[in-house]
Design a protein around this motif. Structure first.
Motif, mmCIF file in Angstrom:
data_model
loop_
_atom_site.group_PDB
_atom_site.id
_atom_site.type_symbol
_atom_site.label_atom_id
_atom_site.label_comp_id
_atom_site.label_asym_id
_atom_site.label_seq_id
_atom_site.Cartn_x
_atom_site.Cartn_y
_atom_site.Cartn_z
ATOM 1 N N ALA A 161 -5.048 -2.618 -8.400
ATOM 2 C CA ALA A 161 -5.064 -1.927 -9.687
ATOM 3 C C ALA A 161 -6.292 -1.027 -9.799
ATOM 4 O O ALA A 161 -6.204 0.115 -10.287
ATOM 5 C CB ALA A 161 -5.049 -2.946 -10.824
ATOM 6 N N ALA A 162 -7.425 -1.499 -9.333
ATOM 7 C CA ALA A 162 -8.662 -0.717 -9.420
ATOM 8 C C ALA A 162 -8.582 0.548 -8.577
ATOM 9 O O ALA A 162 -9.123 1.592 -8.944
ATOM 10 C CB ALA A 162 -9.851 -1.575 -8.978
ATOM 11 N N TYR A 163 -7.908 0.462 -7.440
ATOM 12 C CA TYR A 163 -7.858 1.583 -6.514
ATOM 13 C C TYR A 163 -6.813 2.621 -6.905
ATOM 14 O O TYR A 163 -7.050 3.837 -6.802
ATOM 15 C CB TYR A 163 -7.575 1.053 -5.105
ATOM 16 C CG TYR A 163 -7.644 2.118 -4.029
ATOM 17 C CD1 TYR A 163 -8.763 2.938 -3.914
ATOM 18 C CD2 TYR A 163 -6.613 2.286 -3.120
ATOM 19 C CE1 TYR A 163 -8.846 3.906 -2.927
ATOM 20 C CE2 TYR A 163 -6.681 3.256 -2.123
ATOM 21 C CZ TYR A 163 -7.797 4.063 -2.030
ATOM 22 O OH TYR A 163 -7.865 5.009 -1.051
ATOM 23 N N TYR A 164 -5.661 2.167 -7.389
ATOM 24 C CA TYR A 164 -4.547 3.085 -7.585
ATOM 25 C C TYR A 164 -4.352 3.550 -9.016
ATOM 26 O O TYR A 164 -3.597 4.491 -9.253
ATOM 27 C CB TYR A 164 -3.251 2.440 -7.081
ATOM 28 C CG TYR A 164 -3.158 2.403 -5.571
ATOM 29 C CD1 TYR A 164 -2.815 3.537 -4.844
ATOM 30 C CD2 TYR A 164 -3.433 1.239 -4.872
ATOM 31 C CE1 TYR A 164 -2.752 3.512 -3.467
ATOM 32 C CE2 TYR A 164 -3.370 1.206 -3.484
ATOM 33 C CZ TYR A 164 -3.023 2.347 -2.787
ATOM 34 O OH TYR A 164 -2.966 2.326 -1.413
ATOM 35 N N CYS A 165 -4.987 2.912 -9.981
ATOM 36 C CA CYS A 165 -4.746 3.267 -11.380
ATOM 37 C C CYS A 165 -5.874 4.140 -11.939
ATOM 38 O O CYS A 165 -7.044 3.946 -11.622
ATOM 39 C CB CYS A 165 -4.613 2.009 -12.237
ATOM 40 S SG CYS A 165 -3.170 0.995 -11.820
ATOM 41 N N ASP A 166 -5.486 5.079 -12.788
ATOM 42 C CA ASP A 166 -6.477 5.899 -13.486
ATOM 43 C C ASP A 166 -7.160 5.096 -14.582
ATOM 44 O O ASP A 166 -8.376 5.191 -14.777
ATOM 45 C CB ASP A 166 -5.801 7.120 -14.117
ATOM 46 C CG ASP A 166 -5.229 8.057 -13.076
ATOM 47 O OD1 ASP A 166 -5.988 8.517 -12.209
ATOM 48 O OD2 ASP A 166 -4.011 8.335 -13.125
ATOM 49 N N ARG A 167 -6.355 4.332 -15.340
ATOM 50 C CA ARG A 167 -6.881 3.525 -16.428
ATOM 51 C C ARG A 167 -6.166 2.176 -16.439
ATOM 52 O O ARG A 167 -5.048 2.057 -15.949
ATOM 53 C CB ARG A 167 -6.681 4.219 -17.784
ATOM 54 C CG ARG A 167 -7.548 5.457 -17.958
ATOM 55 C CD ARG A 167 -7.442 6.043 -19.356
ATOM 56 N NE ARG A 167 -6.094 6.504 -19.649
ATOM 57 C CZ ARG A 167 -5.324 6.003 -20.604
ATOM 58 N NH1 ARG A 167 -5.753 4.971 -21.334
ATOM 59 N NH2 ARG A 167 -4.118 6.494 -20.829
ATOM 60 N N LEU A 215 0.821 -1.207 0.000
ATOM 61 C CA LEU A 215 0.000 0.000 0.000
ATOM 62 C C LEU A 215 0.855 1.257 0.000
ATOM 63 O O LEU A 215 0.544 2.243 -0.692
ATOM 64 C CB LEU A 215 -0.932 -0.009 1.211
ATOM 65 C CG LEU A 215 -1.944 -1.152 1.272
ATOM 66 C CD1 LEU A 215 -2.748 -1.089 2.569
ATOM 67 C CD2 LEU A 215 -2.867 -1.124 0.069
ATOM 68 N N ASP A 216 1.947 1.236 0.764
ATOM 69 C CA ASP A 216 2.815 2.410 0.824
ATOM 70 C C ASP A 216 3.464 2.699 -0.524
ATOM 71 O O ASP A 216 3.504 3.847 -0.976
ATOM 72 C CB ASP A 216 3.891 2.209 1.892
ATOM 73 C CG ASP A 216 3.345 2.376 3.306
ATOM 74 O OD1 ASP A 216 2.265 2.966 3.458
ATOM 75 O OD2 ASP A 216 4.005 1.910 4.249
ATOM 76 N N VAL A 217 3.986 1.660 -1.165
ATOM 77 C CA VAL A 217 4.657 1.859 -2.455
ATOM 78 C C VAL A 217 3.666 2.365 -3.503
ATOM 79 O O VAL A 217 3.959 3.319 -4.241
ATOM 80 C CB VAL A 217 5.335 0.552 -2.915
ATOM 81 C CG1 VAL A 217 5.669 0.601 -4.404
ATOM 82 C CG2 VAL A 217 6.602 0.307 -2.106
ATOM 83 N N LEU A 218 2.492 1.771 -3.580
ATOM 84 C CA LEU A 218 1.516 2.224 -4.564
ATOM 85 C C LEU A 218 1.010 3.623 -4.232
ATOM 86 O O LEU A 218 0.698 4.415 -5.136
ATOM 87 C CB LEU A 218 0.363 1.235 -4.653
ATOM 88 C CG LEU A 218 0.744 -0.121 -5.268
ATOM 89 C CD1 LEU A 218 -0.421 -1.099 -5.173
ATOM 90 C CD2 LEU A 218 1.201 0.032 -6.705
#
Length: 293
Positions: free
Chosen positions: A209-215, A186-189
């Motif tokens: 991926a769903a939480y941290y990525c725009d697309r 979580l920290d790295v992302l």
């Protein structure tokens, strides 16, 4: 762990234009197009063997495309001088077998090399960037230890710190959360999410991926099966088609991001009712705030 790394020199635009990669008669990647706009976090997802790592290798110049082009800020990445590209692009690779007989601090300092002339020593700014990168990945306490004596997770954090010290405008990462415990994942992302740099990252964990990525771009058998926001892409139908699994996709009540729950049993054939999936595309990432670090 705090995100104190000095910001990069800006954010680059990445364009992968109809890239094909082959190994003999086998296509690793076929006619893939992908864009990452300045400051975006773009995720690559897909099953093992889908071509994610191969595509990333074409971006950071390990596998030359058989067809197509990789452009960074409009320039052909494969035509740029190595040193110039290294000032713009940093990579954290999954299969690194690096066994440096160096201290952790010296390994992170290697990230400053593209910005120096031969035989230049570390400046005060270099030292600040190195220490800041170490702190950002919770590795300050490892600084004087030998890199080859570290655990897999510790090594991964150090290699990410090396990339951060490079201050890239484009950061490419292949499974950066490998070997990391939940907290450090979580920290790295969270750090990647905060960077003004453009980020292209391959991830296995669809909820991260769903939480941290725009697309997201979904790869299957070397081709792009779907692309778009996480809420558009992560549907029970796509997960059944690409991964061969039954899944329920809902909107997480606290984050607003799609949340995937995998269920036992093979996915039902098209036309059968009772998939048990609900709310697959409701809500989604378009209106949610960037997650905290």
């Amino acid at each position: 762990m705090t995100s104190t790394t000095t910001p990069p020199m800006g954010a680059a635009e990445l364009a992968v234009e109809s890239v094909t990669l082959t190994a003999g008669a086998h296509h690793l990647v076929r006619d893939v197009c992908l864009t990452a706009r300045p400051g975006e976090v773009v995720g690559l997802v897909g099953p093992n063997g889908s071509g994610k790592s191969s595509l990333l290798r074409a971006v950071y110049r390990v596998l030359r495309p058989d067809a197509g082009c990789v452009r960074v800020d409009g320039a052909d990445a494969w035509a740029l001088p190595v040193r110039r590209l290294a000032r713009t692009l940093a990579a954290v690779v999954q299969e690194s077998a690096a066994d440096f007989d160096l201290t952790v601090r010296d390994v992170v300092a290697m990230g400053r090399t593209p910005h120096k002339r031969l035989l230049d020593g570390d400046t005060a700014e270099d030292r600040l960037l190195i220490e800041s990168a170490l702190e950002s990945v919770d590795a300050t306490g490892l600084a004087d230890r030998r890199f080859d004596h570290l655990s897999g997770g510790e090594r991964q954090r150090v290699l990410i710190a090396r990339a951060l010290a490079q201050r890239p405008a484009l950061l490419v990462l292949d499974e950066p959360t490998n070997h990391l415990d939940i907290r450090h994942q979580l920290d790295v992302l969270g750090i990647l999410r905060e960077l003004p740099a453009t980020v292209l990252v391959a991830l296995h964990d669809l909820n991260l991926a769903a939480y941290y990525c725009d697309r997201l771009y979904v790869l299957r058998d070397g081709e792009v099966t779907a692309s778009g926001s996480p809420s558009d892409v992560l549907t029970p139908e796509l997960l059944a088609e690409v991964y061969g699994v039954t899944a329920e996709v809902t909107v997480h009540p606290r984050t607003g991001a799609p949340h995937v729950t995998f269920l036992p049993g093979a996915p039902q054939r098209p036309g059968h009712s009772g998939s048990g999936a609900g709310g697959a595309t409701a809500g989604g990432s378009a209106g949610r705030d960037r997650p905290p670090s």
